[in-house]
Write a protein that holds these residues in place. Structure first.
Motif, PDB file in Angstrom:
ATOM      1  N   LYS A  30       0.838  -1.195   0.000  1.00  0.00           N
ATOM      2  CA  LYS A  30       0.000   0.000   0.000  1.00  0.00           C
ATOM      3  C   LYS A  30       0.872   1.244   0.000  1.00  0.00           C
ATOM      4  CE  LYS A  30      -3.793  -2.170   2.579  1.00  0.00           C
ATOM      5  NZ  LYS A  30      -4.648  -2.094   3.803  1.00  0.00           N
ATOM      6  N   LEU A  31       0.308   2.337  -0.530  1.00  0.00           N
ATOM      7  CA  LEU A  31       1.019   3.612  -0.526  1.00  0.00           C
ATOM      8  C   LEU A  31       0.886   4.227   0.863  1.00  0.00           C
ATOM      9  CD1 LEU A  31       0.095   5.167  -3.981  1.00  0.00           C
ATOM     10  CD2 LEU A  31       2.316   4.313  -3.249  1.00  0.00           C
ATOM     11  N   ASN A  32       1.824   3.918   1.723  1.00  0.00           N
ATOM     12  CA  ASN A  32       1.785   4.433   3.084  1.00  0.00           C
ATOM     13  C   ASN A  32       3.213   4.679   3.574  1.00  0.00           C
ATOM     14  OD1 ASN A  32       2.778   1.834   3.517  1.00  0.00           O
ATOM     15  ND2 ASN A  32       0.844   1.043   4.315  1.00  0.00           N
ATOM     16  N   PHE A  33       3.348   4.908   4.862  1.00  0.00           N
ATOM     17  CA  PHE A  33       4.656   5.204   5.440  1.00  0.00           C
ATOM     18  C   PHE A  33       5.648   4.074   5.205  1.00  0.00           C
ATOM     19  CE2 PHE A  33       7.588   4.786   9.052  1.00  0.00           C
ATOM     20  CZ  PHE A  33       8.272   5.993   8.941  1.00  0.00           C
ATOM     21  N   LYS A  34       5.183   2.832   5.333  1.00  0.00           N
ATOM     22  CA  LYS A  34       6.072   1.687   5.130  1.00  0.00           C
ATOM     23  C   LYS A  34       6.645   1.673   3.721  1.00  0.00           C
ATOM     24  CE  LYS A  34       6.184  -3.374   5.535  1.00  0.00           C
ATOM     25  NZ  LYS A  34       5.396  -4.595   5.855  1.00  0.00           N
ATOM     26  N   TRP A  35       5.814   2.011   2.721  1.00  0.00           N
ATOM     27  CA  TRP A  35       6.261   2.064   1.318  1.00  0.00           C
ATOM     28  C   TRP A  35       7.329   3.147   1.145  1.00  0.00           C
ATOM     29  CZ3 TRP A  35       5.661  -0.614  -3.170  1.00  0.00           C
ATOM     30  CH2 TRP A  35       6.007   0.045  -4.355  1.00  0.00           C
ATOM     31  N   ASN A  46      13.531   6.889  -6.029  1.00  0.00           N
ATOM     32  CA  ASN A  46      12.908   7.377  -7.251  1.00  0.00           C
ATOM     33  C   ASN A  46      11.635   8.157  -6.904  1.00  0.00           C
ATOM     34  OD1 ASN A  46      11.526   7.675  -9.686  1.00  0.00           O
ATOM     35  ND2 ASN A  46      11.321   5.491 -10.070  1.00  0.00           N
ATOM     36  N   PRO A  47      11.586   9.469  -7.153  1.00  0.00           N
ATOM     37  CA  PRO A  47      10.414  10.269  -6.749  1.00  0.00           C
ATOM     38  C   PRO A  47       9.141   9.878  -7.480  1.00  0.00           C
ATOM     39  CG  PRO A  47      11.854  11.556  -8.173  1.00  0.00           C
ATOM     40  CD  PRO A  47      12.601  10.300  -7.829  1.00  0.00           C
ATOM     41  N   TYR A  48       9.264   9.243  -8.643  1.00  0.00           N
ATOM     42  CA  TYR A  48       8.086   8.896  -9.445  1.00  0.00           C
ATOM     43  C   TYR A  48       7.305   7.717  -8.878  1.00  0.00           C
ATOM     44  CZ  TYR A  48      10.425  11.971 -12.730  1.00  0.00           C
ATOM     45  OH  TYR A  48      11.047  13.058 -13.314  1.00  0.00           O
ATOM     46  N   VAL A  49       7.860   7.031  -7.893  1.00  0.00           N
ATOM     47  CA  VAL A  49       7.122   5.927  -7.267  1.00  0.00           C
ATOM     48  C   VAL A  49       6.858   6.209  -5.793  1.00  0.00           C
ATOM     49  CG1 VAL A  49       7.984   4.214  -8.908  1.00  0.00           C
ATOM     50  CG2 VAL A  49       9.238   4.602  -6.780  1.00  0.00           C
ATOM     51  N   SER A  50       7.030   7.462  -5.375  1.00  0.00           N
ATOM     52  CA  SER A  50       6.700   7.836  -4.003  1.00  0.00           C
ATOM     53  C   SER A  50       5.189   7.901  -3.844  1.00  0.00           C
ATOM     54  CB  SER A  50       7.324   9.191  -3.658  1.00  0.00           C
ATOM     55  OG  SER A  50       6.704  10.223  -4.419  1.00  0.00           O
ATOM     56  N   LEU A  59      -4.773   6.740 -11.505  1.00  0.00           N
ATOM     57  CA  LEU A  59      -4.346   5.621 -12.341  1.00  0.00           C
ATOM     58  C   LEU A  59      -4.735   4.297 -11.693  1.00  0.00           C
ATOM     59  CD1 LEU A  59      -0.713   6.819 -13.163  1.00  0.00           C
ATOM     60  CD2 LEU A  59      -2.682   6.925 -14.706  1.00  0.00           C
ATOM     61  N   ASN A  60      -4.901   3.282 -12.533  1.00  0.00           N
ATOM     62  CA  ASN A  60      -5.105   1.928 -12.045  1.00  0.00           C
ATOM     63  C   ASN A  60      -3.724   1.321 -11.812  1.00  0.00           C
ATOM     64  OD1 ASN A  60      -6.075  -0.588 -11.384  1.00  0.00           O
ATOM     65  ND2 ASN A  60      -6.576  -1.177 -13.487  1.00  0.00           N
ATOM     66  N   LYS A  61      -3.309   1.236 -10.590  1.00  0.00           N
ATOM     67  CA  LYS A  61      -1.946   0.812 -10.265  1.00  0.00           C
ATOM     68  C   LYS A  61      -1.944  -0.324  -9.266  1.00  0.00           C
ATOM     69  CE  LYS A  61      -1.724   4.799  -7.145  1.00  0.00           C
ATOM     70  NZ  LYS A  61      -2.896   5.513  -7.706  1.00  0.00           N
ATOM     71  N   LYS A  62      -0.884  -1.097  -9.317  1.00  0.00           N
ATOM     72  CA  LYS A  62      -0.673  -2.173  -8.341  1.00  0.00           C
ATOM     73  C   LYS A  62       0.721  -2.020  -7.771  1.00  0.00           C
ATOM     74  CE  LYS A  62      -2.265  -6.362  -8.981  1.00  0.00           C
ATOM     75  NZ  LYS A  62      -3.043  -6.617  -7.728  1.00  0.00           N
ATOM     76  N   LEU A  63       0.808  -2.159  -6.462  1.00  0.00           N
ATOM     77  CA  LEU A  63       2.084  -2.054  -5.757  1.00  0.00           C
ATOM     78  C   LEU A  63       2.382  -3.399  -5.105  1.00  0.00           C
ATOM     79  CD1 LEU A  63       0.891   1.187  -4.085  1.00  0.00           C
ATOM     80  CD2 LEU A  63       2.686   1.160  -5.760  1.00  0.00           C
ATOM     81  N   LEU A  64       3.620  -3.824  -5.228  1.00  0.00           N
ATOM     82  CA  LEU A  64       4.013  -5.120  -4.686  1.00  0.00           C
ATOM     83  C   LEU A  64       5.341  -5.011  -3.953  1.00  0.00           C
ATOM     84  CD1 LEU A  64       3.367  -7.158  -7.956  1.00  0.00           C
ATOM     85  CD2 LEU A  64       1.906  -7.230  -5.921  1.00  0.00           C
ATOM     86  N   PHE A  65       5.493  -5.829  -2.946  1.00  0.00           N
ATOM     87  CA  PHE A  65       6.787  -6.038  -2.317  1.00  0.00           C
ATOM     88  C   PHE A  65       7.259  -7.434  -2.692  1.00  0.00           C
ATOM     89  CE2 PHE A  65       5.851  -2.887   1.265  1.00  0.00           C
ATOM     90  CZ  PHE A  65       6.753  -1.959   0.762  1.00  0.00           C
ATOM     91  N   CYS A  66       8.546  -7.557  -3.005  1.00  0.00           N
ATOM     92  CA  CYS A  66       9.167  -8.864  -3.192  1.00  0.00           C
ATOM     93  C   CYS A  66       9.902  -9.196  -1.907  1.00  0.00           C
ATOM     94  CB  CYS A  66      10.133  -8.847  -4.373  1.00  0.00           C
ATOM     95  SG  CYS A  66      10.979 -10.422  -4.656  1.00  0.00           S
ATOM     96  N   LEU A  67       9.567 -10.337  -1.319  1.00  0.00           N
ATOM     97  CA  LEU A  67      10.155 -10.742  -0.048  1.00  0.00           C
ATOM     98  C   LEU A  67      11.046 -11.968  -0.214  1.00  0.00           C
ATOM     99  CD1 LEU A  67       7.114  -9.500   0.602  1.00  0.00           C
ATOM    100  CD2 LEU A  67       7.741 -10.177   2.927  1.00  0.00           C
ATOM    101  N   LYS A  68      12.122 -11.964   0.523  1.00  0.00           N
ATOM    102  CA  LYS A  68      12.984 -13.139   0.650  1.00  0.00           C
ATOM    103  C   LYS A  68      12.814 -13.618   2.077  1.00  0.00           C
ATOM    104  CE  LYS A  68      17.779 -14.690   0.110  1.00  0.00           C
ATOM    105  NZ  LYS A  68      19.177 -14.255  -0.201  1.00  0.00           N
ATOM    106  N   GLY A  69      12.010 -14.642   2.250  1.00  0.00           N
ATOM    107  CA  GLY A  69      11.588 -14.997   3.599  1.00  0.00           C
ATOM    108  C   GLY A  69      10.646 -13.922   4.105  1.00  0.00           C
ATOM    109  N   LYS A  70      11.019 -13.260   5.198  1.00  0.00           N
ATOM    110  CA  LYS A  70      10.208 -12.163   5.730  1.00  0.00           C
ATOM    111  C   LYS A  70      10.810 -10.795   5.423  1.00  0.00           C
ATOM    112  CE  LYS A  70       8.301 -14.866   9.575  1.00  0.00           C
ATOM    113  NZ  LYS A  70       8.118 -14.938  11.054  1.00  0.00           N
ATOM    114  N   GLU A  71      11.942 -10.779   4.726  1.00  0.00           N
ATOM    115  CA  GLU A  71      12.647  -9.530   4.441  1.00  0.00           C
ATOM    116  C   GLU A  71      12.226  -8.962   3.082  1.00  0.00           C
ATOM    117  OE1 GLU A  71      17.253  -7.883   4.197  1.00  0.00           O
ATOM    118  OE2 GLU A  71      16.807  -9.987   3.777  1.00  0.00           O
ATOM    119  N   ILE A  72      11.880  -7.682   3.051  1.00  0.00           N
ATOM    120  CA  ILE A  72      11.547  -7.016   1.789  1.00  0.00           C
ATOM    121  C   ILE A  72      12.840  -6.708   1.037  1.00  0.00           C
ATOM    122  CG2 ILE A  72      10.473  -5.005   0.711  1.00  0.00           C
ATOM    123  CD1 ILE A  72       8.727  -4.724   3.205  1.00  0.00           C
TER     124      ILE A  72
END
Length: 230
Positions: A30-35, A46-50, A59-72
């Motif tokens: 989600k677009l929040n503090f964690k992001w 990159n300011p364009y993905v802030s 826009l119709n957008k999707k945000l994803l995190f890629c995790l290795k185990g529990k680490e982003i």
């Protein structure tokens, strides 16, 4: 530095589920503090993905995190078509796609290996889930084998990678060096660009300051595109 334009033009059946392998998995973000915190700590914010910038665009957008185990280990921004079956991008978002965490604890060889595996995993997931893909990667991503090797030497769908080039200018020189003739960016500029720089430096009414006014930035940004008929 380079920008990669990744296009996947032959559709597959859209799968509704993002898969994981033995090492990585994708999780919706989600677009929040964690992001923004992860973006800021990535080493190349990159300011364009802030969140401020993306929230200013309808826009119709999707945000994803890629995790290795529990680490982003990476963030992903994709701009979707109205039916959410294609990744189409947007002209106002100069760089989208993938950005990595700061792998400061790894040596150079380990960084290349880790990023290659991450890109390969992300690229495979996207090609399995969307009918068409168009990404514009940040120029800091200078190794795109993770995309270009997917389904290599097979008759399956592949990524078509086009390389473009981006110039970086260190603006700090203009405040740290009094004589602009000693500024590297000035010395490497064309004759016409040097004239523009001289004119700007002589204009005492022009001032610069740091601002977080995203709405004003977007107004100027869109005006610049409109002026160029883009």
């Amino acid at each position: 530095m380079i920008i990669q334009i990744i296009r996947f033009q032959h559709g597959t059946l859209l799968q509704k589920k993002m898969f994981k392998d033995n090492k990585y998995n994708l999780k919706e973000a989600k677009l929040n503090f964690k992001w923004d915190e992860f973006l800021e700590r990535s080493g190349n914010p990159n300011p364009y993905v802030s969140s401020d910038f993306l929230n200013s665009l309808d826009l119709n957008k999707k945000l994803l995190f890629c995790l290795k185990g529990k680490e982003i280990v990476a963030g992903i921004v994709i701009i979707l078509s109205n039916d959410s079956q294609k990744i189409i991008g947007n002209d106002l978002i100069v760089y989208d796609g993938v950005f990595f965490r700061n792998f400061e604890n790894l040596n150079q060889s380990q960084k290349y290996s880790e990023k290659l595996q991450i890109l390969s995993f992300i690229g495979t997931q996207l090609i399995n889930n969307f009918n068409e893909i168009s990404l514009k990667l940040d120029p800091i991503i200078d190794d795109i084998r993770g995309f270009s090797w997917i389904n290599h030497n097979t008759k399956k769908q592949k990524y078509n990678c086009r390389v473009k080039y981006t110039s970086y200018i260190d603006l700090n020189e203009f405040t740290e060096i009094n004589d602009y003739n000693n500024i590297k960016a000035f010395k490497n500029s064309s004759v016409s660009r040097k004239q523009e720089i001289r004119k700007a430096l002589k204009n005492k009414e022009i001032k610069t300051r740091i601002s977080h006014n995203i709405e004003k930035f977007m107004d100027l940004y869109e005006y610049n595109f409109a002026k160029q008929d883009i």
